[in-house]
Write a protein that holds these residues in place. Structure first.
Motif, PDB file in Angstrom:
ATOM      1  N   ARG A 136      -6.458   4.179   5.387  1.00 21.85           N
ATOM      2  CA  ARG A 136      -6.026   3.625   4.089  1.00 21.85           C
ATOM      3  C   ARG A 136      -7.166   3.683   3.086  1.00 21.85           C
ATOM      4  N   LYS A 137      -8.349   3.216   3.524  1.00 25.14           N
ATOM      5  CA  LYS A 137      -9.510   3.188   2.632  1.00 25.14           C
ATOM      6  C   LYS A 137      -9.917   4.601   2.223  1.00 25.14           C
ATOM      7  N   GLN A 138      -9.892   5.514   3.195  1.00 29.25           N
ATOM      8  CA  GLN A 138     -10.261   6.901   2.905  1.00 29.25           C
ATOM      9  C   GLN A 138      -9.274   7.515   1.913  1.00 29.25           C
ATOM     10  N   ALA A 139      -7.979   7.277   2.120  1.00 27.23           N
ATOM     11  CA  ALA A 139      -6.945   7.833   1.233  1.00 27.23           C
ATOM     12  C   ALA A 139      -7.110   7.314  -0.186  1.00 27.23           C
ATOM     13  N   LEU A 140      -7.396   6.017  -0.328  1.00 30.01           N
ATOM     14  CA  LEU A 140      -7.605   5.458  -1.655  1.00 30.01           C
ATOM     15  C   LEU A 140      -8.824   6.075  -2.321  1.00 30.01           C
ATOM     16  N   LEU A 163      11.506  15.734  -3.731  1.00 26.69           N
ATOM     17  CA  LEU A 163      12.515  14.756  -3.325  1.00 26.69           C
ATOM     18  C   LEU A 163      13.195  15.171  -2.025  1.00 26.69           C
ATOM     19  N   GLU A 164      13.399  16.484  -1.834  1.00 26.02           N
ATOM     20  CA  GLU A 164      14.012  16.957  -0.597  1.00 26.02           C
ATOM     21  C   GLU A 164      13.126  16.648   0.615  1.00 26.02           C
ATOM     22  N   LEU A 165      11.823  16.609   0.379  1.00 23.38           N
ATOM     23  CA  LEU A 165      10.875  16.337   1.463  1.00 23.38           C
ATOM     24  C   LEU A 165      10.513  14.857   1.564  1.00 23.38           C
ATOM     25  N   GLN A 166      11.034  14.042   0.648  1.00 24.64           N
ATOM     26  CA  GLN A 166      10.544  12.675   0.497  1.00 24.64           C
ATOM     27  C   GLN A 166      10.653  11.843   1.766  1.00 24.64           C
ATOM     28  N   THR A 167      11.764  11.987   2.489  1.00 28.96           N
ATOM     29  CA  THR A 167      11.936  11.183   3.700  1.00 28.96           C
ATOM     30  C   THR A 167      10.851  11.504   4.719  1.00 28.96           C
ATOM     31  N   TYR A 168      10.586  12.797   4.896  1.00 28.67           N
ATOM     32  CA  TYR A 168       9.524  13.189   5.817  1.00 28.67           C
ATOM     33  C   TYR A 168       8.184  12.650   5.340  1.00 28.67           C
ATOM     34  N   LEU A 169       7.908  12.809   4.050  1.00 28.84           N
ATOM     35  CA  LEU A 169       6.607  12.404   3.511  1.00 28.84           C
ATOM     36  C   LEU A 169       6.413  10.901   3.629  1.00 28.84           C
ATOM     37  N   ARG A 170       7.471  10.151   3.395  1.00 32.81           N
ATOM     38  CA  ARG A 170       7.351   8.687   3.487  1.00 32.81           C
ATOM     39  C   ARG A 170       6.996   8.270   4.911  1.00 32.81           C
ATOM     40  N   TYR A 171       7.665   8.848   5.886  1.00 33.89           N
ATOM     41  CA  TYR A 171       7.417   8.451   7.265  1.00 33.89           C
ATOM     42  C   TYR A 171       6.074   8.963   7.764  1.00 33.89           C
ATOM     43  N   PHE A 172       5.659  10.150   7.306  1.00 36.12           N
ATOM     44  CA  PHE A 172       4.313  10.624   7.629  1.00 36.12           C
ATOM     45  C   PHE A 172       3.281   9.674   7.034  1.00 36.12           C
ATOM     46  N   ARG A 173       3.554   9.215   5.799  1.00 39.35           N
ATOM     47  CA  ARG A 173       2.618   8.300   5.141  1.00 39.35           C
ATOM     48  C   ARG A 173       2.572   6.967   5.885  1.00 39.35           C
ATOM     49  N   GLU A 174       3.722   6.523   6.398  1.00 41.11           N
ATOM     50  CA  GLU A 174       3.752   5.278   7.166  1.00 41.11           C
ATOM     51  C   GLU A 174       2.852   5.379   8.402  1.00 41.11           C
ATOM     52  N   ILE A 175       2.857   6.549   9.022  1.00 44.68           N
ATOM     53  CA  ILE A 175       1.997   6.757  10.185  1.00 44.68           C
ATOM     54  C   ILE A 175       0.535   6.681   9.774  1.00 44.68           C
ATOM     55  N   SER A 176       0.191   7.408   8.703  1.00 45.30           N
ATOM     56  CA  SER A 176      -1.224   7.545   8.342  1.00 45.30           C
ATOM     57  C   SER A 176      -1.834   6.244   7.852  1.00 45.30           C
ATOM     58  N   ILE A 200       0.852  -1.201   0.000  1.00 38.53           N
ATOM     59  CA  ILE A 200       0.000   0.000   0.000  1.00 38.53           C
ATOM     60  C   ILE A 200       0.882   1.244   0.000  1.00 38.53           C
ATOM     61  N   LEU A 201       1.920   1.237   0.826  1.00 37.27           N
ATOM     62  CA  LEU A 201       2.837   2.367   0.901  1.00 37.27           C
ATOM     63  C   LEU A 201       3.497   2.604  -0.457  1.00 37.27           C
ATOM     64  N   GLN A 202       3.979   1.536  -1.077  1.00 39.31           N
ATOM     65  CA  GLN A 202       4.597   1.657  -2.391  1.00 39.31           C
ATOM     66  C   GLN A 202       3.599   2.149  -3.434  1.00 39.31           C
ATOM     67  N   ASN A 203       2.369   1.662  -3.312  1.00 34.31           N
ATOM     68  CA  ASN A 203       1.325   2.049  -4.259  1.00 34.31           C
ATOM     69  C   ASN A 203       1.013   3.540  -4.161  1.00 34.31           C
ATOM     70  N   PHE A 204       0.874   4.039  -2.939  1.00 34.07           N
ATOM     71  CA  PHE A 204       0.608   5.470  -2.756  1.00 34.07           C
ATOM     72  C   PHE A 204       1.769   6.309  -3.297  1.00 34.07           C
ATOM     73  N   ASN A 205       2.998   5.814  -3.093  1.00 28.64           N
ATOM     74  CA  ASN A 205       4.160   6.508  -3.645  1.00 28.64           C
ATOM     75  C   ASN A 205       4.116   6.516  -5.174  1.00 28.64           C
ATOM     76  N   GLN A 206       3.711   5.382  -5.765  1.00 28.83           N
ATOM     77  CA  GLN A 206       3.595   5.284  -7.226  1.00 28.83           C
ATOM     78  C   GLN A 206       2.590   6.294  -7.773  1.00 28.83           C
ATOM     79  N   PHE A 207       1.467   6.409  -7.092  1.00 26.98           N
ATOM     80  CA  PHE A 207       0.411   7.326  -7.527  1.00 26.98           C
ATOM     81  C   PHE A 207       0.942   8.759  -7.567  1.00 26.98           C
ATOM     82  N   ASN A 208       1.601   9.177  -6.493  1.00 28.10           N
ATOM     83  CA  ASN A 208       2.132  10.536  -6.437  1.00 28.10           C
ATOM     84  C   ASN A 208       3.275  10.729  -7.429  1.00 28.10           C
ATOM     85  N   GLU A 209       4.134   9.719  -7.556  1.00 33.63           N
ATOM     86  CA  GLU A 209       5.267   9.839  -8.468  1.00 33.63           C
ATOM     87  C   GLU A 209       4.800   9.959  -9.919  1.00 33.63           C
TER      88      GLU A 209
END
Length: 230
Positions: free
Chosen positions: A184-188, A164-177, A139-148
């Motif tokens: 997950r369902k709402q985000a999709l 890309l400079e913010l990517q590390t923060y965004l990835r970990y924020f996404r891991e939390i959410s 799911i995490l990879q999929n959400f990253n694919q969508f944005n990328e």
């Protein structure tokens, strides 16, 4: 310090084919961003080196980079102190992302082909299966694919560099959410609305749903950050 070391150990992934200094930097950064090391805590190089059985060189490298990123600071007579991610930081990062994501989507929708929209639809359809299976990593990879895909099709190279400079923060924020099945369902569902808005070239809908989508994520993350502090 033992709790800090344990948290870093849990985040340290030595299976990646990257130098140890990069693995340790990523682990320490994630631990700080996820508030598993509280703001104000002191980082002791010697203790980390002994506990993790690694030399002080990768530790010093990580701390120097994190100091540049303002996640830690060197205070005379005290040493390296964690600054961490505050709620204010999270709000600022999400405000930046709201502007960037809206701009990227509204630029990309005029440049995307039918094949591009088919690729986007497949990403969303695949995610439905991942959610049913409870596969968080996919799911995490999929959400990253969508944005990328959106960033790539916007053809705005400098925008992608900023993201890309913010990517590390965004990835970990996404891991939390995405830790919450409901979120997950709402985000999709929100991604589907963005997709339809882009197909319809509806700037107003894209702007509205992108902001709602990111505000929902931010609210969830802020609650989680507060709970981890307590």
């Amino acid at each position: 310090m033992s709790q800090i070391i344990e948290a870093i150990k849990n985040n340290l992934d030595l299976t990646k084919n990257v130098p140890l200094k990069i693995s340790f930097y990523e682990a320490l950064k994630k631990t700080i961003i996820m508030s598993e090391i509280p703001a104000g805590a002191r980082i002791n190089e010697k203790e980390l080196s002994a506990a993790l059985n690694i030399s002080r060189t990768p530790i010093r490298y990580a701390l120097s980079v994190l100091e540049e990123e303002k996640l830690v600071e060197h205070i005379p007579k005290k040493g390296i102190i964690v600054r961490g991610i505050s709620l204010k930081d999270a709000i600022e990062i999400f405000d930046i992302r709201k502007a960037l994501d809206t701009l990227a989507a509204t630029k990309a929708m005029y440049l995307m082909t039918e094949a591009d929209f088919a690729d986007m639809e497949k990403i969303l359809t695949d995610c439905e299966g991942f959610i049913d299976d409870g596969d968080v990593e996919q799911i995490l990879q999929n959400f990253n694919q969508f944005n990328e895909l959106i960033y790539q099709k916007s053809q705005m190279l400098r925008l992608r560099e900023i993201v890309l400079e913010l990517q590390t923060y965004l990835r970990y924020f996404r891991e939390i959410s995405i830790g919450s099945l409901e979120r997950r369902k709402q985000a999709l569902a929100e991604h589907w609305i963005i997709y339809r808005g882009m197909r319809n070239k509806d700037v107003e809908q894209i702007t509205l749903i992108t902001h709602e989508h990111l505000n929902s994520s931010l609210n969830f993350i802020m609650k989680e950050m507060e709970s981890r502090k307590t």
